[in-house]
Every structure is written in C-alpha cells, then in structure tokens.
Design a protein around this motif. Structure first.
Motif, mmCIF file in Angstrom:
data_model
loop_
_atom_site.group_PDB
_atom_site.id
_atom_site.type_symbol
_atom_site.label_atom_id
_atom_site.label_comp_id
_atom_site.label_asym_id
_atom_site.label_seq_id
_atom_site.Cartn_x
_atom_site.Cartn_y
_atom_site.Cartn_z
ATOM 1 N N VAL B 76 -31.294 -23.858 11.783
ATOM 2 C CA VAL B 76 -30.957 -24.947 12.719
ATOM 3 C C VAL B 76 -30.931 -24.419 14.161
ATOM 4 N N VAL B 77 -30.369 -23.232 14.313
ATOM 5 C CA VAL B 77 -30.314 -22.639 15.643
ATOM 6 C C VAL B 77 -31.723 -22.338 16.153
ATOM 7 N N GLY B 79 -34.310 -23.997 15.351
ATOM 8 C CA GLY B 79 -34.816 -25.317 15.727
ATOM 9 C C GLY B 79 -34.370 -25.681 17.130
ATOM 10 N N LEU B 80 -33.111 -25.426 17.399
ATOM 11 C CA LEU B 80 -32.559 -25.744 18.711
ATOM 12 C C LEU B 80 -33.262 -24.944 19.814
ATOM 13 N N ILE B 81 -33.450 -23.627 19.532
ATOM 14 C CA ILE B 81 -34.103 -22.760 20.538
ATOM 15 C C ILE B 81 -35.513 -23.269 20.830
ATOM 16 N N VAL B 82 -36.281 -23.518 19.761
ATOM 17 C CA VAL B 82 -37.664 -23.970 19.952
ATOM 18 C C VAL B 82 -37.668 -25.330 20.650
ATOM 19 N N TYR B 83 -36.709 -26.181 20.277
ATOM 20 C CA TYR B 83 -36.601 -27.495 20.923
ATOM 21 C C TYR B 83 -36.431 -27.349 22.426
ATOM 22 N N LEU B 84 -35.475 -26.457 22.798
ATOM 23 C CA LEU B 84 -35.194 -26.256 24.227
ATOM 24 C C LEU B 84 -36.418 -25.710 24.951
ATOM 25 N N LEU B 85 -37.139 -24.824 24.263
ATOM 26 C CA LEU B 85 -38.332 -24.231 24.886
ATOM 27 C C LEU B 85 -39.424 -25.266 25.082
ATOM 28 N N LEU B 86 -39.559 -26.187 24.108
ATOM 29 C CA LEU B 86 -40.683 -27.123 24.147
ATOM 30 C C LEU B 86 -40.346 -28.471 24.768
ATOM 31 N N SER B 87 -39.040 -28.725 24.980
ATOM 32 C CA SER B 87 -38.680 -30.049 25.516
ATOM 33 C C SER B 87 -39.242 -30.197 26.941
ATOM 34 N N ALA B 103 -45.244 -27.618 16.775
ATOM 35 C CA ALA B 103 -43.872 -27.202 17.079
ATOM 36 C C ALA B 103 -43.172 -26.716 15.810
ATOM 37 N N MET B 104 -43.429 -27.421 14.694
ATOM 38 C CA MET B 104 -42.823 -27.018 13.430
ATOM 39 C C MET B 104 -43.345 -25.660 12.982
ATOM 40 N N ILE B 105 -44.655 -25.453 13.174
ATOM 41 C CA ILE B 105 -45.255 -24.166 12.803
ATOM 42 C C ILE B 105 -44.634 -23.040 13.636
ATOM 43 N N VAL B 106 -44.432 -23.327 14.945
ATOM 44 C CA VAL B 106 -43.829 -22.316 15.816
ATOM 45 C C VAL B 106 -42.442 -21.930 15.301
ATOM 46 N N ALA B 107 -41.619 -22.944 14.978
ATOM 47 C CA ALA B 107 -40.256 -22.659 14.518
ATOM 48 C C ALA B 107 -40.258 -21.875 13.207
ATOM 49 N N GLN B 108 -41.078 -22.310 12.275
ATOM 50 C CA GLN B 108 -41.105 -21.623 10.978
ATOM 51 C C GLN B 108 -41.737 -20.249 11.081
ATOM 52 N N PHE B 109 -42.676 -20.125 11.992
ATOM 53 C CA PHE B 109 -43.296 -18.819 12.257
ATOM 54 C C PHE B 109 -42.217 -17.833 12.706
ATOM 55 N N VAL B 172 -34.991 -27.332 6.271
ATOM 56 C CA VAL B 172 -34.900 -28.699 6.771
ATOM 57 C C VAL B 172 -34.477 -28.799 8.238
ATOM 58 N N GLY B 173 -33.502 -27.984 8.650
ATOM 59 C CA GLY B 173 -32.917 -28.142 9.986
ATOM 60 C C GLY B 173 -33.901 -28.006 11.125
ATOM 61 N N ALA B 174 -34.644 -26.890 11.146
ATOM 62 C CA ALA B 174 -35.533 -26.614 12.269
ATOM 63 C C ALA B 174 -36.660 -27.627 12.367
ATOM 64 N N VAL B 175 -37.282 -27.959 11.216
ATOM 65 C CA VAL B 175 -38.408 -28.890 11.270
ATOM 66 C C VAL B 175 -37.943 -30.290 11.651
#
Lengths: 365, 231
Positions: B76-77, B79-87, B103-109, B172-175
């Motif tokens: 989840v964290v 997810g939050l980091i990637v969200y902040l980077l991409l928002s 974006a999902m691939i980036v987070a899971q990567f 589930v959280g990050a995606v």
C-alpha cells in the motif's frame, strides 16, 4: 630460477566473536621452475589454505606471492584470472560440474577460449586414457566416486598449466586411481618446464615425488630441505616424529643377471638390494634396519657392510640416533642407549655398519 | 445470506464457463500487469542480486539488510509513493501515467525487484563453495563463473521469480491506488473482488476468487516441485 616465491605470508580468520584464529604464520619459501615441491604436515596444519592462496583462490591476511617477480596478491581481478590460468588445482575431494563427463573435462579449455574443434580430439584422448570411453555423455555427477575422481584428475591435467597444485590428492584414491595419478605426476615430473606443488600427510609420498620438502606444523614451516635432509636431519622433534626416520640415498641401479640382485652405485658406495631396478633410483633404508659393530663382522648374511666413523650422536631417552659417515654418504642409525654404552660408541669411533639386501626400499626417480 | 452464496456460486460457474468477456478482460489485465512487472523486475534484479551474491565487498551486510527490508515493503505504501510520483503535481505527472496499467506495472515492478534480488543473491550464495573454487581454478573469469553459478542455482532463481509473480498477482493495495480500478481498463482480480464484494455482486467475486486460487495453487505446485528436486 625462482618461479614462485612466497614471502611473509600470514592468514587469519575472524570468528563470530571477533577473536582471531591464525591459520598460517610467516610462511617463506620459493619454488624453482621444474621442481616438485612437497608440503608435508598433519591434518589441520594449513596445507590446503596455503595451496589455495598460491592458486589465487583465497586472499592472505598479509604477505606476498611472486610469480616471475610479479606480486600476485596486488594485481587486478582481471590479471588474477590470467595468472590463475597458469595453475591447476586438484582438490582432495573431487568436485564436478552438473554436466556430462566430456563437458567437465573440456571446461578448462573452453573457458580459455579454445574452440570445440581444437579440443575435441585431446578430450577424447584423455577420456580414453582414464578408461571412461563410452561414458562421455553421462552426467559426471552420476558417476561412482572413483570414476568422478578420474574425471577431476583429467579436467585438471588437460589444461596443461605451468604449475600443478595437488592438494592431498592421493588421500581418498583407490589403488587403480592412485596408479593413474602416479602416471600423470611422473609424466609431468619429466617435463622440466612444469612445476608441481603437492601437499600430503604421507611421508612416503613425499619421498617419492619431492625434489624438496617443506614441513608444515600448526601453520608454520618447521623445516625446508631435500628429502634426505628432512629425513636424516630433522631440525626439531615435530619433524622427526612426523616424518619418521629414513635414510634416503640417490644412486644408479644396475641389474646383476647372475644373482637377480640390483647393484646400486651411490657415489663411492655400492649397495646391494634384492628388488630389481635399473636407472636413477632413491634408496630408502630405515635406521632401525641398520646394524652397527666395532670390529669387521664375520660370517654375516648381510649383503651390505661399510666401514665408517660416528659423526654425531643424538640422545633421545632410551634410544639414540647415530650419524655414521661411510665414505661420501651419511647414515642415520637408531640403537638403544644401552647397546651404545656396551659398544662404547663415541663421536669419532670407528665402526662397521651392515644391513640386509631385503631391507632396502627402492623408488625410481 | 445462504441464498446469496448459492446464487453467487451458480453465477460464478456461469461466468467461468461462458467465457464472460468482462472476466476474461480482468484475467488479461491481471496477467499482463503481473507478468510484465515480474519479467522486467527479473531483468534488473537478476544481475544485481547475483552480482551481490558473487562478490565480497565493503558494506555488503548493509546492502543485504536493505534488500531484506524492501522484500517486506508494504504494498500500500508503495502504491502511495508511485501515486505521488505520477500524480499531476508529482515529478512525473506530465507523463499522464496515473490510472493506467503502466502505473500498475511500475508499482509492482518496484515491489518485485527486491524479492527477486534477494532470492537471486541467496541462490548464488548457496552454491557449494567447493564448486565455485573448482570453476575458478579451471580458469573461469568472473563472467564465466557467474554463468556457472546461475546454471547451478537456476531452481532457486526460478522459485524467486514465482514468489514475486505470486505476490504481484494477488496484491491489491498498490494496484488499487495507482490503477484506480477502472472497469475494462485497470481492473484486476483483486481490485474487482474488493469492489464486487462491496456491491454484493458475489457471483463475479467468487468466480474471480476461484480463478485466483487456482493460479496460486499452480504457482505453489511449481515451487514445491522445484524444492523437492524434480528437474
């Protein structure tokens, strides 16, 4: 010419609690090109670590190793690979890669960039030589212990290095593989361009192969010398006890067809031995097999009798060591302290020594 | 409630066996995202992990601790980091990647890299040191040694890949955060199950749950096969 020089070599390991265990301390020796240098010592004396450091598989804590005057410890990673390729390292326990017999034996050549067409023939030849023809495509890990050893020997000898490092290789070998290894070592010994460093705990093996011996005890070199020096003049008690005592003389043997005995010319002495040998040999006589008398012996069945002078006496409790010089050669003789007193032997006494033709071990050299 | 469950199961069977386009769409997105991210992570993590496993260097223990920490990084964290980077106002906002499969691939990567790095490092380090010495003494250079060690630890390396993939597909959280759970676009097994359960649409949720469990079972079966030594 000094090919390899080891200087002030130390190796320490740090245990978990930061205490230090010394494995090797202040090791100094040099090996000449074409020489067979044997490091002898009991288990745990540091032989394997020393060989690994020489073979650039482990780093020393301090010290230098010079190869042709180049310090191998300080060179770059890339250079290390280049120098490592001048060595082959045969381990005590054979390790093979998880692939076929052929690929295992060819590996050393392959990593040197040699093409398949150029090494295929020599690999096939060596497979035939070690008696594994028809098993080229088998996985080496599925072989029996003895067969795996042969693969390990072959893969190290096929790379034709400058220096062979053999770590306790005979320790686990069966008699057939021992013979095979012996053939390989003897072949290399004849090639004066090739240098061999062997580690062993077996004094007889040391006598057999060594031009010079280093005795390693508890990480320190106790003595370095020719087999003759080590066995007849051990410098300390450890060496004396560990190697045992042996008179080793170098001579040329001739077979006497009439008697079936060998006559061995050792400088100005002629020694008669019952085993049949010809050519350059090492003559081994255990000190307790040699008898000593003051006057010329009469009616003796001993084939060998020499006149000599007691040069030195070492008293070791109930027994004593006598060094007797007969013409050019020195013999080490053990007798009891009591019989020495009865015979009235002192340094400078004139004596006769004698030993049986059957008490002589001959090793071809 | 009992009725709803039975209805849900019947609906699930119908959805699976009629090859419902929405279910297939979700399967496609889930696999595309998880496989791509794990594969890209392996491309980066295998060389890094095996290199760390191969070499001895100063600070290796610190690096190891860092990898171990990131192996258990809360998704989840991430997810939050990637969200902040991409928002839109974030440093990569202009790329317009938020709420996309990219974006999902980036987070899971980012979640998979430490897992594969850590397992590859452990795999290389677990190879018998005697084999390493033998290969070196036969004249192998570092690259040739590396390749030998990879070959001898391939099972553990594949296991690491499977673990990372299993985590990615069931995450589930990050995606949810970076993908936005957009129907037909960024909806995956997990985000869909969350949504359908909330809405009381148990049929779809159960159908996706069954498929997800089947995938998890296959992955774990593969892992067990690897660990019990079948080649």
């Amino acid at each position: 010419m000094k090919l390899l020089q080891v200087q002030n070599l130390n190796k320490e390991y740090y245990k978990g609690d930061k205490s230090v265990i010394g494995v090797l301390s202040d090791i100094n020796f040099s090996v000449k090109k074409g020489e067979c240098f044997v490091i002898i010592g009991p288990n745990g004396s540091g032989k394997t670590t020393l060989l690994k450091i020489i073979g650039l598989l482990e780093l020393p804590t301090s010290g230098q190793i010079f190869y042709d005057k180049k310090d191998l410890i300080k060179i770059s990673r890339k250079k290390k690979v280049e120098y490592r390729r001048k060595f082959s390292f045969v381990k005590q326990k054979p390790v093979v890669r998880n692939t076929t017999v052929f690929n295992n034996i060819a590996y050393g050549l392959k990593v040197r960039g040699i093409k398949f067409d150029d090494y295929q023939k020599s690999v096939d030849e060596i497979i035939k030589f070690i008696g594994l023809k028809g098993m080229e495509k088998q996985n080496a890990r599925s072989l029996s212990g003895g067969e795996m050893q042969r693969v390990a020997i072959a893969m190290n000898f096929i790379i034709n290095p400058e220096i062979y490092l053999l770590d306790e290789v005979s320790a686990n070998l069966d008699s057939m593989n021992l013979k095979l290894l012996d053939e390989f070592i003897m072949k290399i010994k004849q090639d004066k361009e090739k240098t061999i460093i062997i580690s062993t705990h077996d004094p007889l093996e040391a006598i057999k192969y060594a031009d010079r011996i280093a005795v390693l005890n508890n990480g320190q070199i106790a003595q370095i010398g020719t087999p003759n020096e080590i066995f007849t003049a051990p410098k300390d008690e450890f060496t004396a006890l560990f190697v045992g005592y042996e008179n080793i003389l170098y001579g040329i043997a001739e077979l006497d067809k009439a008697t079936g005995l060998s006559k061995i010319k050792v400088n100005d002495l002629i020694i008669t031995a019952s085993s049949q040998q010809e050519g350059d040999v090492k003559v081994c006589i255990r000190p307790e097999s040699i008898g000593i008398v003051k006057g010329p012996p009469k009616n003796t069945s001993y084939r060998n009798t020499f006149k000599g002078i007691v040069e030195n006496i070492r008293e070791l409790g109930n027994i004593c060591h006598l060094i007797v010089k007969c013409k050019s050669e020195k013999f080490l003789i053990t007798i009891t302290e009591l019989s020495r007193k009865n015979l009235g032997l002192e340094i400078g006494s004139q004596v006769f020594i004698n030993f049986k033709a059957t008490d002589i071990t001959i090793l071809s050299s | 409630m009992a009725n709803e469950i039975i209805e849900g199961i019947l609906e699930a069977i119908r959805l699976i066996f009629t090859f419902d386009p929405e279910v297939w769409g979700i399967i496609e997105v889930s696999f595309r995202v998880s496989l791509t991210s794990t594969f890209l992570a392996a491309l980066v993590a295998l060389p890094i992990g095996s290199f760390i496993g191969l070499r001895k260097f100063k600070g290796k223990r610190g690096v190891t601790n860092l990898i171990n920490t990131f192996m258990g990084f809360p998704p989840v964290v991430m997810g939050l980091i990637v969200y902040l980077l991409l928002s839109r106002n974030g440093p990569f906002g202009t790329l317009g990647l938020l709420y996309s499969t990219t974006a999902m691939i980036v987070a899971q990567f980012l979640l998979a890299v430490p897992i594969i790095t850590g397992t590859a490092k452990a795999a290389i380090e677990s190879v018998d040191p005697a084999l390493k010495e033998t290969v070196l003494s036969l004249g192998a250079n570092e690259r040739q040694l590396w390749w030998e060690l990879i070959k001898h630890s391939k099972k553990s390396i594949i296991a690491g890949f499977l673990v990372a993939f299993g985590q990615a597909i069931s995450e589930v959280g990050a995606v949810m955060i970076v993908g936005g759970n957009i129907r037909w676009e960024t909806r995956t097994f997990t985000t869909s199950i969350v949504l359908q359960t909330r809405m009381g649409e148990f049929g779809m949720a159960i159908a996706l749950g069954v498929i997800l469990i089947t995938i998890a079972f296959i992955v774990n079966y593969g892992l067990t096969r690897l660990q019990t030594g079948a080649d």
